[in-house]
Structures are given as C-alpha cells and as structure tokens.
Motif scaffolding. Sequence first.
Motif, PDB file in Angstrom:
ATOM      1  N   PRO A   1      -0.758   0.884  18.028  1.00 57.49           N
ATOM      2  CA  PRO A   1      -0.276   1.659  17.927  1.00 57.49           C
ATOM      3  C   PRO A   1      -0.629   2.388  16.035  1.00 57.49           C
ATOM      4  N   TRP A   2      -1.572   1.271  15.771  1.00 61.98           N
ATOM      5  CA  TRP A   2      -2.370   1.102  14.483  1.00 61.98           C
ATOM      6  C   TRP A   2      -1.167   1.014  13.748  1.00 61.98           C
ATOM      7  N   ARG A   3      -0.113   0.760  13.420  1.00 60.30           N
ATOM      8  CA  ARG A   3       0.743  -0.077  12.596  1.00 60.30           C
ATOM      9  C   ARG A   3       0.114  -0.764  11.721  1.00 60.30           C
ATOM     10  N   ILE A   4       0.588  -0.323  10.798  1.00 57.07           N
ATOM     11  CA  ILE A   4       0.001  -0.565   9.073  1.00 57.07           C
ATOM     12  C   ILE A   4       0.957  -2.246   8.616  1.00 57.07           C
TER      13      ILE A   4
ATOM     14  N   VAL B   1       1.119  -0.913   0.370  1.00 53.37           N
ATOM     15  CA  VAL B   1      -0.373  -0.097   0.126  1.00 53.37           C
ATOM     16  C   VAL B   1       0.880   0.755  -0.260  1.00 53.37           C
ATOM     17  N   VAL B   2       0.640   2.364  -0.055  1.00 58.28           N
ATOM     18  CA  VAL B   2       0.907   3.764  -0.071  1.00 58.28           C
ATOM     19  C   VAL B   2       0.797   4.893   0.736  1.00 58.28           C
ATOM     20  N   VAL B   3       1.486   4.627   2.005  1.00 56.89           N
ATOM     21  CA  VAL B   3       1.211   5.439   2.827  1.00 56.89           C
ATOM     22  C   VAL B   3       2.939   5.804   3.600  1.00 56.89           C
ATOM     23  N   HIS B   4       3.198   6.608   3.779  1.00 52.02           N
ATOM     24  CA  HIS B   4       4.564   7.481   4.350  1.00 52.02           C
ATOM     25  C   HIS B   4       4.674   6.690   5.715  1.00 52.02           C
ATOM     26  N   ASP B   5       3.540   7.583   6.572  1.00 59.19           N
ATOM     27  CA  ASP B   5       3.829   6.762   8.037  1.00 59.19           C
ATOM     28  C   ASP B   5       4.307   4.757   7.786  1.00 59.19           C
ATOM     29  N   ASP B   6       4.556   4.854   9.284  1.00 58.54           N
ATOM     30  CA  ASP B   6       4.330   2.806   9.491  1.00 58.54           C
ATOM     31  C   ASP B   6       3.468   3.249  10.163  1.00 58.54           C
ATOM     32  N   THR B   7       2.267   4.065  10.435  1.00 64.47           N
ATOM     33  CA  THR B   7       1.793   3.713  10.532  1.00 64.47           C
ATOM     34  C   THR B   7       0.085   4.675  10.380  1.00 64.47           C
TER      35      THR B   7
END
Length: 294
Positions: free
Chosen positions: A104-107, A82-88
């Motif tokens: 902590p809502w980690r990808i 997936v395309v996301v910057h933060d690891d959460t």
Amino acid sequence: MYVRPAAAATAAFLGLTLSVLGASASSAAPGPAGFTNPTVYAHRGASAYAPENTLDAIDLAMRLGFDWVENDVQRTKDGELVVVHDDTLARTTDVEQVFPARKPWRIADFTAAEIARLDAGSWFGEEYAGARVPTLREYLDRVQRNHQRLLLEIKKPELYPGIEEQTLQVLGEAGWLDDQHVSRRLVVQSFSADCVRIVHGLRPDIVTAFLGTPPVADLPRYAAFTDRINPWHTTISGDWVAAVHGLLGAHGKAMEVDTWIVDDEATARKVQDMGVDGIITNKPDVVREAVGGY
C-alpha cells in the motif's frame, strides 16, 4: 491519482493578485499578546493553491505574505525525516506508477532515495509537475530562507519510535533550536499527548501544542506539558476556549487555542468571535480577509 482541474485557473488568478497581497511576509511576533486578531497559519503551505507540503506551497505562502506555515513529519525506511501528511504516498505522488508492485505504498516501506524519485506535484496540477517530497532538512532550509516560522507536526509517532528525538536533532542541525528560533519561530505539535510530553521533556524551552479537544475537566493535565490546545473547529465553543485561556501552560503563560481547518470567511469570523488565538487554514488569504489576522 487524481488531478485538480481548477489548479491552473487558481494559479493564474493568484498570479494577478500576488503583487497586491504583498511579496514579503509580515514581521508580527508569534502569539496573541497585544493583538486582537488571530494568527493565520498556512496549512501545509498555501495548500489550496499549490501541492501540500511542498516547497512550492511554502514559497507561495511567503509570496502571499504569511509568516507561519504548518507541515507534517514522518520517517522513511532508512531513517530520513520527510514532509508528508498521509502515512502512504498514494494520494499526493505518482508512487503507484513508479512502484506499482509496492502497495500500500507506506512511507515507512520506502527509502529516501526512492521517495526522491516521485512526482509530488502533478496530482495537483500540471504546472507543478516535478515537485518533490522534501526532506525535513530541505523544508527547514527553505522556511529559513523565506524568513518564515514553522508549526511542525510530528505525524503518527506511534509508527516511528524515537521520532521526537530525531526531529529535535534535525532541528538542531538546521539551526532551529537557538534562542531566536525557539522563542519566536517554532511550535511543535502532535495528536499524540505522549509525543508532546516527550518533546517537552527533551526541550522544555520549545512551545508545544496538543492537537485535539480534551474535555474541560482534563485540560489541567495537558497544561503540565504543553502551551496550546489546537482543536478541530467543529468541536469547540466560546466557553471551551475560555476554559483553555484560564489555565497556565507549561511556560507559565495563559494557554492558547489555534483551531483547524478553517477555509471560509463565515467560519473564520465564528471562531474569531470564540476568542481563538490562531486559525490554521488551506486558504490563508481568505481567512486573513475575514478576520484581519496577521
């Protein structure tokens, strides 16, 4: 979650200027050959004006007339890229409201289906409510549809063993590893030298970039497996840029420098004077105005 109160006003302003700035991307070839002005890369899309790493952001970059977009790739619990910057997911989605007990809502702790439920636009502005986190395949298909080019960052590969091979697999399935894409439309970068080295080993034909500012004495070892060194703009000088240019990279051509993140005219002109080949920016229109980039 926070809201960008200026987003609506910015979008309104852009609506008035898009027709002037151009509705189609330029056709300039990648790289500095034959050009005196740096290439301008839309960082996470036109992310000063639309929610980062969304399809809206790359569509806006296209409407503003920019070929090159940059993105970040990570992996879900069930193996989807997936395309996301933060690891959460906390900063750029409503994950805290949808899954309040999953801190902590980690990808890496969420499936692709769970992430697909999240709103990735409202944090930026109400006009983007309902925007989604795209899969890498969805993102590639949109970049292809827009006739754009991609600076793809493999983010935190130490968290996702094998992500280099998987990214290449998705690129291949999406038609991005043919000669036309590899030679003109794709660069793969990472802050991890090992990651860049792995990508180069698997597909030596792909242009790669290392994110960072190695000491001049260390540059030759990077030149063995990469084509570009992409530093933070505050860490470089004209002499350092010249030292990079003085080396031949993995493809036997002079190494290049694409610097980040430059969002104002004065800094854009400063790094242009240093001789950089490209500028990565959240505000590509501002940088283009300052340096005449393409």
